[in-house]
Scaffold this motif. Structure first.
Motif, PDB file in Angstrom:
ATOM      1  N   VAL A  30       8.034 -19.952 -50.026  1.00 36.14           N
ATOM      2  CA  VAL A  30       6.664 -19.461 -49.970  1.00 36.14           C
ATOM      3  C   VAL A  30       6.727 -17.941 -50.053  1.00 36.14           C
ATOM      4  CG1 VAL A  30       4.581 -19.265 -48.570  1.00 36.14           C
ATOM      5  CG2 VAL A  30       5.884 -21.403 -48.587  1.00 36.14           C
ATOM      6  N   ILE A  31       6.142 -17.356 -51.099  1.00 38.53           N
ATOM      7  CA  ILE A  31       6.249 -15.905 -51.263  1.00 38.53           C
ATOM      8  C   ILE A  31       4.901 -15.195 -51.159  1.00 38.53           C
ATOM      9  CG2 ILE A  31       8.330 -16.071 -52.664  1.00 38.53           C
ATOM     10  CD1 ILE A  31       6.606 -15.554 -55.126  1.00 38.53           C
ATOM     11  N   ASN A  32       3.814 -15.972 -51.143  1.00 37.11           N
ATOM     12  CA  ASN A  32       2.506 -15.318 -51.055  1.00 37.11           C
ATOM     13  C   ASN A  32       1.493 -16.311 -50.509  1.00 37.11           C
ATOM     14  OD1 ASN A  32       0.768 -13.193 -51.272  1.00 37.11           O
ATOM     15  ND2 ASN A  32       0.602 -13.243 -53.498  1.00 37.11           N
ATOM     16  N   VAL A  33       0.755 -15.906 -49.475  1.00 37.74           N
ATOM     17  CA  VAL A  33      -0.277 -16.756 -48.890  1.00 37.74           C
ATOM     18  C   VAL A  33      -1.598 -15.988 -48.869  1.00 37.74           C
ATOM     19  CG1 VAL A  33       1.368 -18.033 -47.469  1.00 37.74           C
ATOM     20  CG2 VAL A  33       0.250 -16.004 -46.541  1.00 37.74           C
ATOM     21  N   ASP A  34      -2.680 -16.702 -48.522  1.00 37.82           N
ATOM     22  CA  ASP A  34      -3.998 -16.062 -48.521  1.00 37.82           C
ATOM     23  C   ASP A  34      -4.095 -14.959 -47.472  1.00 37.82           C
ATOM     24  OD1 ASP A  34      -5.850 -17.634 -50.438  1.00 37.82           O
ATOM     25  OD2 ASP A  34      -4.736 -19.183 -49.393  1.00 37.82           O
ATOM     26  N   ASP A  35      -3.559 -15.227 -46.276  1.00 38.92           N
ATOM     27  CA  ASP A  35      -3.699 -14.274 -45.178  1.00 38.92           C
ATOM     28  C   ASP A  35      -2.373 -14.100 -44.462  1.00 38.92           C
ATOM     29  OD1 ASP A  35      -4.491 -12.651 -43.153  1.00 38.92           O
ATOM     30  OD2 ASP A  35      -5.686 -14.140 -42.088  1.00 38.92           O
ATOM     31  N   PRO A  36      -1.536 -13.139 -44.888  1.00 41.44           N
ATOM     32  CA  PRO A  36      -0.234 -12.946 -44.247  1.00 41.44           C
ATOM     33  C   PRO A  36      -0.332 -12.431 -42.821  1.00 41.44           C
ATOM     34  CG  PRO A  36      -0.667 -11.187 -45.822  1.00 41.44           C
ATOM     35  CD  PRO A  36      -1.766 -12.193 -45.985  1.00 41.44           C
ATOM     36  N   GLU A  37      -1.515 -12.043 -42.383  1.00 44.11           N
ATOM     37  CA  GLU A  37      -1.672 -11.528 -41.024  1.00 44.11           C
ATOM     38  C   GLU A  37      -1.544 -12.642 -39.990  1.00 44.11           C
ATOM     39  OE1 GLU A  37      -2.332  -8.447 -39.936  1.00 44.11           O
ATOM     40  OE2 GLU A  37      -3.102  -7.288 -41.612  1.00 44.11           O
ATOM     41  N   SER A  38      -1.809 -13.877 -40.390  1.00 44.73           N
ATOM     42  CA  SER A  38      -1.804 -14.959 -39.410  1.00 44.73           C
ATOM     43  C   SER A  38      -1.116 -16.186 -39.972  1.00 44.73           C
ATOM     44  CB  SER A  38      -3.237 -15.304 -39.010  1.00 44.73           C
ATOM     45  OG  SER A  38      -3.963 -15.729 -40.144  1.00 44.73           O
ATOM     46  N   THR A  39      -0.770 -17.076 -39.084  1.00 46.78           N
ATOM     47  CA  THR A  39      -0.150 -18.330 -39.489  1.00 46.78           C
ATOM     48  C   THR A  39      -1.197 -19.208 -40.150  1.00 46.78           C
ATOM     49  OG1 THR A  39       1.363 -18.196 -37.638  1.00 46.78           O
ATOM     50  CG2 THR A  39       1.097 -20.353 -38.663  1.00 46.78           C
ATOM     51  N   ALA A  40      -0.818 -19.894 -41.228  1.00 43.79           N
ATOM     52  CA  ALA A  40      -1.770 -20.750 -41.936  1.00 43.79           C
ATOM     53  C   ALA A  40      -2.226 -21.893 -41.038  1.00 43.79           C
ATOM     54  CB  ALA A  40      -1.128 -21.286 -43.209  1.00 43.79           C
ATOM     55  N   ALA A  41      -3.384 -22.449 -41.389  1.00 45.69           N
ATOM     56  CA  ALA A  41      -4.018 -23.441 -40.522  1.00 45.69           C
ATOM     57  C   ALA A  41      -3.212 -24.720 -40.416  1.00 45.69           C
ATOM     58  CB  ALA A  41      -5.415 -23.756 -41.064  1.00 45.69           C
ATOM     59  N   ALA A  42      -3.139 -25.234 -39.192  1.00 43.98           N
ATOM     60  CA  ALA A  42      -2.662 -26.596 -38.899  1.00 43.98           C
ATOM     61  C   ALA A  42      -1.437 -27.006 -39.701  1.00 43.98           C
ATOM     62  CB  ALA A  42      -3.785 -27.592 -39.151  1.00 43.98           C
ATOM     63  N   GLY A  43      -0.332 -26.352 -39.489  1.00 44.60           N
ATOM     64  CA  GLY A  43       0.913 -26.745 -40.143  1.00 44.60           C
ATOM     65  C   GLY A  43       1.103 -26.174 -41.520  1.00 44.60           C
ATOM     66  N   GLY A  44       0.214 -25.334 -41.982  1.00 43.38           N
ATOM     67  CA  GLY A  44       0.352 -24.756 -43.311  1.00 43.38           C
ATOM     68  C   GLY A  44       1.532 -23.816 -43.399  1.00 43.38           C
ATOM     69  N   ALA A  45       1.977 -23.567 -44.621  1.00 42.75           N
ATOM     70  CA  ALA A  45       3.159 -22.741 -44.833  1.00 42.75           C
ATOM     71  C   ALA A  45       2.858 -21.269 -44.565  1.00 42.75           C
ATOM     72  CB  ALA A  45       3.655 -22.920 -46.261  1.00 42.75           C
ATOM     73  N   THR A  46       3.860 -20.544 -44.101  1.00 41.45           N
ATOM     74  CA  THR A  46       3.775 -19.099 -43.939  1.00 41.45           C
ATOM     75  C   THR A  46       4.835 -18.455 -44.806  1.00 41.45           C
ATOM     76  OG1 THR A  46       5.257 -19.179 -42.022  1.00 41.45           O
ATOM     77  CG2 THR A  46       2.902 -19.272 -41.578  1.00 41.45           C
ATOM     78  N   GLU A  47       4.652 -17.182 -45.104  1.00 40.26           N
ATOM     79  CA  GLU A  47       5.588 -16.492 -45.987  1.00 40.26           C
ATOM     80  C   GLU A  47       6.991 -16.529 -45.417  1.00 40.26           C
ATOM     81  OE1 GLU A  47       3.944 -12.661 -46.604  1.00 40.26           O
ATOM     82  OE2 GLU A  47       2.337 -13.382 -47.893  1.00 40.26           O
ATOM     83  N   GLY A  48       7.940 -16.843 -46.292  1.00 41.23           N
ATOM     84  CA  GLY A  48       9.331 -16.962 -45.869  1.00 41.23           C
ATOM     85  C   GLY A  48       9.751 -18.388 -45.578  1.00 41.23           C
ATOM     86  N   ASP A  49       8.783 -19.316 -45.462  1.00 42.05           N
ATOM     87  CA  ASP A  49       9.139 -20.722 -45.253  1.00 42.05           C
ATOM     88  C   ASP A  49       9.826 -21.262 -46.498  1.00 42.05           C
ATOM     89  OD1 ASP A  49       8.033 -20.660 -42.784  1.00 42.05           O
ATOM     90  OD2 ASP A  49       6.242 -21.837 -43.277  1.00 42.05           O
ATOM     91  N   THR A  50      10.740 -22.181 -46.293  1.00 43.33           N
ATOM     92  CA  THR A  50      11.420 -22.830 -47.413  1.00 43.33           C
ATOM     93  C   THR A  50      11.439 -24.332 -47.206  1.00 43.33           C
ATOM     94  OG1 THR A  50      13.627 -22.699 -46.426  1.00 43.33           O
ATOM     95  CG2 THR A  50      12.927 -20.843 -47.785  1.00 43.33           C
ATOM     96  N   VAL A  51      11.408 -25.062 -48.300  1.00 43.48           N
ATOM     97  CA  VAL A  51      11.653 -26.499 -48.269  1.00 43.48           C
ATOM     98  C   VAL A  51      12.653 -26.817 -49.368  1.00 43.48           C
ATOM     99  CG1 VAL A  51       9.416 -27.163 -47.312  1.00 43.48           C
ATOM    100  CG2 VAL A  51       9.698 -26.993 -49.797  1.00 43.48           C
ATOM    101  N   THR A  52      13.338 -27.934 -49.202  1.00 44.57           N
ATOM    102  CA  THR A  52      14.299 -28.389 -50.200  1.00 44.57           C
ATOM    103  C   THR A  52      13.717 -29.600 -50.916  1.00 44.57           C
ATOM    104  OG1 THR A  52      16.172 -27.602 -48.901  1.00 44.57           O
ATOM    105  CG2 THR A  52      16.625 -29.271 -50.564  1.00 44.57           C
ATOM    106  N   VAL A  53      13.826 -29.603 -52.236  1.00 42.29           N
ATOM    107  CA  VAL A  53      13.317 -30.710 -53.038  1.00 42.29           C
ATOM    108  C   VAL A  53      14.496 -31.410 -53.705  1.00 42.29           C
ATOM    109  CG1 VAL A  53      11.793 -31.401 -54.923  1.00 42.29           C
ATOM    110  CG2 VAL A  53      11.163 -29.476 -53.460  1.00 42.29           C
ATOM    111  N   LEU A  54      14.636 -32.707 -53.426  1.00 41.87           N
ATOM    112  CA  LEU A  54      15.641 -33.527 -54.104  1.00 41.87           C
ATOM    113  C   LEU A  54      14.916 -34.324 -55.180  1.00 41.87           C
ATOM    114  CD1 LEU A  54      17.655 -34.955 -51.055  1.00 41.87           C
ATOM    115  CD2 LEU A  54      17.939 -32.778 -52.237  1.00 41.87           C
ATOM    116  N   SER A  55      15.291 -34.123 -56.420  1.00 43.85           N
ATOM    117  CA  SER A  55      14.617 -34.804 -57.524  1.00 43.85           C
ATOM    118  C   SER A  55      15.636 -35.475 -58.428  1.00 43.85           C
ATOM    119  CB  SER A  55      13.763 -33.819 -58.328  1.00 43.85           C
ATOM    120  OG  SER A  55      14.557 -32.762 -58.812  1.00 43.85           O
TER     121      SER A  55
END
Length: 635
Positions: free
Chosen positions: A529-554
């Protein structure tokens, strides 16, 4: 007198020809002098000659510049020098008659010449076989045109396509033969695709099979449609009531040339009704127009059947970066729309999609420099517009003031950042609050996890020191565990760099059992995650914040896609573990890595003592039970 002398010479030559025996006379051209114009590979020249035994002076004259470009003498035959076919030439022969230079023969290069465009088959060894003359004609002096080879030809019931890298050719005055090389026709692959969707149109799984071209495009393939699908910790049944395009089992043959090769198959969830808190998954899906391409990430939140009202999710990032170590190229995806999702507590729909589109790698974009403190709290950002081939420079502020606090730039951070078009689109600069010190080091857990059987093959704690800025992690390509051999999944590097300021505290390396052919084509990618709507606060209800990462197995072969959190836990399960009071699986997260939650323990003990004061033996029993519960929560 000069003319009479020349006439006498010609008369003597004619009489001599009549007197000589006919058996020794060679055939001669109509004229005693000749000049044959030749042209090849955009060069031209004259093959000059005479059969009279005279020595001639010759000149080659450039009609365009009105200059003599070659001169000399010849007797019998010779060729002029080869010069550019772009020149308009005249060759002239002279005889010396009574001391005077007399012109006796002249010829010009033609104003028009013929050409041919020929197609040849080139085999693997470089051999050439003539196929056909595609085009022939005449070209005027000074003219040219562009010939575009046919992208597909059929000669003798065999199909051909141009050799790779061979583009259009310029047909110009001065060249007679043009060769275009072809090889056997290999068309672009076509796929039969079945998108297995839930009743809310979310993609659960994608089946993708290559349709063979066959002979003249008569190839076909079948799709095997399953009766059930397991996806994101839920079980789905084929929906008999839906208007499905394909039935369960093997489909009818799908031709290579069929216009309809993408099918939507619908399933409905089959599971026990969950009471209380439940996970809801938000899947980040890449589309090209209205065509689904692949899943690039996910996040989620929780609902509660015991509550009324809505959960409003606004945590889908503005921009995601997919790090692909197979191609070595980072891909940037931009959210389509606002990403807002409204979910009613207790609603059956437990999965949603947010669409993303791939940013054009050859278009301008925003380069963003973001300032954070050492605890990953956002301080400030700077945005620069970068156009194609552009370069931008950012001067780092030595200090930043915010909320009454002063922050100074971290040690070792360059004071000038230079960005060239195509580089990393978001750069973070770390500041340290005045009067505070960095934690000297922390522990990073490196985990080897098998996707074949969900076993943790190996765990190792590595110290990450602030003074070193991070640590390099070397991973194994192959690993043995309990007598079985495992191989690292594709898309992962031999060496991984972990930055000290990263929020990540577990680095998972994914393996498969060497005999697990189903995962042989599974590729690992990491989405940031490199850009969110409001970096000043944590995104709503489990939403991603800048710097979060996930791994995708495809896996393109099986159509399986799974999104995992940083500990290797499937995301739907991870959401539940974070928000629902139940134990995690031991295989997913080692209990040894957890730390006791002392505030919770103390609170529970105080409550227990208040309820059963005076019963010492019962207090001891209650304390043991609380400790057992806390141990499960840490697994």
């Amino acid at each position: 007198m000069k003319k009479r002398g020349l006439s006498l010479i010609m008369a003597i030559m004619l009489i001599a020809g009549l007197i000589l025996p006919t058996t020794t006379v060679k055939s001669a051209p109509e004229s005693a002098q000749y000049a044959n114009w030749q042209i090849d590979n955009q060069l031209q020249w004259f093959d000059m000659g005479s059969n009279d035994g005279e020595t001639y002076t010759y000149e080659v004259y450039n009609e365009s510049s009105k200059t003599v470009i070659e001169s000399g003498t010849f007797q019998g035959s010779m060729s002029t020098q080869k010069v550019s076919a772009d020149l308009h030439l005249t060759v002239q022969y002279y005889l010396n008659v009574d001391g005077e230079k007399v012109l006796v023969y002249s010829r010009q290069s033609p104003e028009v010449h013929t050409y041919e465009v020929q197609y040849f088959y080139k085999d693997a060894n470089g051999g050439e076989t003539f196929l056909c003359t595609e085009e022939d004609g005449e070209l005027n002096y000074g003219d040219r045109y562009i010939h575009t080879p046919s992208s597909y030809i059929v000669v003798g019931n065999r199909e051909y396509q141009p050799v790779d890298g061979q583009g259009s050719i310029a047909v110009v005055y001065g060249q007679k033969i043009y060769k275009v090389y072809y090889t056997d026709y290999v068309p672009e692959p076509t796929y039969a695709i079945a998108n297995l969707r839930d009743e809310y149109n979310n993609i659960l799984k994608t089946l993708k099979v290559t349709i063979p071209y066959g002979n003249g495009g008569d190839g076909s393939v079948t799709l095997d449609i399953p009766a059930t699908v397991d996806s994101r910790s839920r079980h789905y049944l084929y929906d008999e009531d839906a208007n499905n395009e394909l039935a369960i089992g093997k489909s009818a043959p799908i031709p290579y040339c069929d216009e309809n090769v993408v099918f939507d198959i619908f399933y409905k969830v089959q599971e026990e009704e969950v009471q209380g808190v439940y996970p809801v998954t938000v899947n980040y899906m890449a589309y090209e127009g209205n065509t689904f391409v692949k899943q690039i990430g996910a996040s989620g939140f929780t609902g509660d059947t015991t509550k009324e009202g809505d959960v409003v999710f606004t945590g889908a990032p503005l921009e995601l970066r997919v790090r692909n170590n197979v191609t070595g190229v980072d891909e940037y995806y931009t959210r389509v729309g606002d990403g807002k999702i409204t979910h009613k507590h207790g609603e059956k729909q437990r999965a949603y999609e947010v669409r993303y589109e791939l940013a054009d790698a050859q278009a301008g974009y925003d380069w963003i420099v973001k300032a954070y403190d050492s605890e990953n709290n956002f301080l400030k950002s700077y945005t620069y517009r970068v156009e194609v081939d552009d370069t931008k420079t950012h001067t780092v502020e030595p200090s930043i003031k915010k909320d009454g606090k002063t922050y100074i730039v971290g040690e070792g951070v360059p004071m000038e950042l230079v960005h060239q078009f195509g580089g990393t689109r978001v750069v973070n600069v770390v500041y340290q609050e005045v009067g505070t010190t960095l934690v000297p080091s922390y522990t990073l857990k490196v985990r080897y996890l098998s996707v074949s059987d969900e076993k943790i093959l190996k765990e190792e704690d590595i110290e990450v020191k602030a003074e070193e800025g991070g640590v390099d992690i070397t991973t194994d390509a192959e690993f043995k565990f309990e007598g079985n051999e495992y191989v690292r999944l594709g898309g992962q590097l031999d060496k991984i760099r972990h930055n000290y300021f990263s929020k990540q505290r577990t680095q998972v390396v994914y393996f498969r059992d060497i005999n697990d052919d189903a995962n042989a084509d599974t590729i690992v990618t990491v989405t940031d995650v490199i850009n969110v709507d409001d970096p000043e606060s944590t995104a709503a209800a489990g939403g991603a914040t800048e710097g979060d990462t996930v791994t995708v197995l495809s896996n393109e072969t099986t159509g399986e896609t799974e999104v995992l959190d940083e500990q290797g836990v499937p995301l739907a399960e991870s959401i539940a573990n974070k928000n629902v009071p139940k134990a995690k699986k031991v295989e997913k997260e080692a209990a040894a890595s957890a730390q006791p939650n002392w505030p919770v323990i103390i609170s529970l003990l105080a409550l227990a003592l208040a309820l059963i004061i005076g019963a010492a033996f019962f207090v001891a029993k209650k304390k043991k039970k609380v400790n057992d519960v806390e141990g499960n929560d840490q697994n």
